[in-house]
Design a protein around this motif. Structure first.
Motif, PDB file in Angstrom:
ATOM      1  N   LEU A  80       0.843  -1.189   0.000  1.00  0.00           N
ATOM      2  CA  LEU A  80       0.000   0.000   0.000  1.00  0.00           C
ATOM      3  C   LEU A  80       0.877   1.237   0.000  1.00  0.00           C
ATOM      4  N   SER A  81       0.634   2.122  -0.956  1.00  0.00           N
ATOM      5  CA  SER A  81       1.312   3.412  -1.053  1.00  0.00           C
ATOM      6  C   SER A  81       0.249   4.494  -0.958  1.00  0.00           C
ATOM      7  N   ILE A  82       0.367   5.394   0.031  1.00  0.00           N
ATOM      8  CA  ILE A  82      -0.675   6.400   0.229  1.00  0.00           C
ATOM      9  C   ILE A  82      -0.133   7.821   0.117  1.00  0.00           C
ATOM     10  N   GLY A  83      -1.056   8.714  -0.236  1.00  0.00           N
ATOM     11  CA  GLY A  83      -0.794  10.139  -0.158  1.00  0.00           C
ATOM     12  C   GLY A  83       0.042  10.739  -1.263  1.00  0.00           C
ATOM     13  N   SER A  84      -0.131  10.322  -2.501  1.00  0.00           N
ATOM     14  CA  SER A  84       0.693  10.853  -3.583  1.00  0.00           C
ATOM     15  C   SER A  84      -0.142  11.688  -4.542  1.00  0.00           C
ATOM     16  N   TYR A  85       0.490  12.687  -5.109  1.00  0.00           N
ATOM     17  CA  TYR A  85      -0.076  13.420  -6.240  1.00  0.00           C
ATOM     18  C   TYR A  85       1.070  13.873  -7.114  1.00  0.00           C
ATOM     19  N   PRO A  86       1.094  13.568  -8.401  1.00  0.00           N
ATOM     20  CA  PRO A  86       0.073  12.823  -9.152  1.00  0.00           C
ATOM     21  C   PRO A  86       0.055  11.351  -8.748  1.00  0.00           C
ATOM     22  N   GLN A  87      -0.801  10.576  -9.427  1.00  0.00           N
ATOM     23  CA  GLN A  87      -0.938   9.152  -9.088  1.00  0.00           C
ATOM     24  C   GLN A  87       0.387   8.425  -9.263  1.00  0.00           C
ATOM     25  N   GLN A  88       0.766   7.653  -8.275  1.00  0.00           N
ATOM     26  CA  GLN A  88       1.995   6.884  -8.293  1.00  0.00           C
ATOM     27  C   GLN A  88       1.787   5.502  -8.903  1.00  0.00           C
TER      28      GLN A  88
END
Length: 105
Positions: free
Chosen positions: A25-33
């Motif tokens: 799980l990878s959370i909190g990114s912008y743009p989409q990772q």
């Protein structure tokens, strides 16, 4: 926005010949990772296919990559790497890893 370091959820015991699931799980990114699994080293030759799920939350992205497979004897002691990255400059990369060790009977 840089994603947090990915987290891996996995069984506490691995058994050769028994299906297992690893979830990253990878959370909190912008743009989409992108979230990818690798075996032993981070290269295109070791990229593993998993099932990807994407959730948006207040304009950031949470991405999960779930890898399900049946371990063989060759997987004992192998390093599984989960890498979260996106291509904007500078290219930001975060990684987490586990080492698969079989339970001895």
């Amino acid at each position: 926005m840089r994603p947090e370091t990915p987290t891996i959820t996995s069984p506490t015991v691995y058994v050769q010949g028994r299906p297992t699931t690893l979830t990253c799980l990878s959370i909190g990114s912008y743009p989409q990772q992108s979230v990818d699994w690798f075996k032993n080293t981070v290269s295109n030759e070791t990229l593993l296919s998993g099932v990807i799920s994407i959730v948006t939350n207040n304009e950031t992205y949470n991405v999960t990559n779930t890898l399900t497979f049946t371990p063989t004897s060759a997987d004992d002691g192998v390093l599984f790497i989960c890498q979260s990255s996106y291509s904007d400059e500078p290219r930001l990369i975060e990684e987490a890893h586990i080492i698969m060790r079989f339970e001895r009977e």
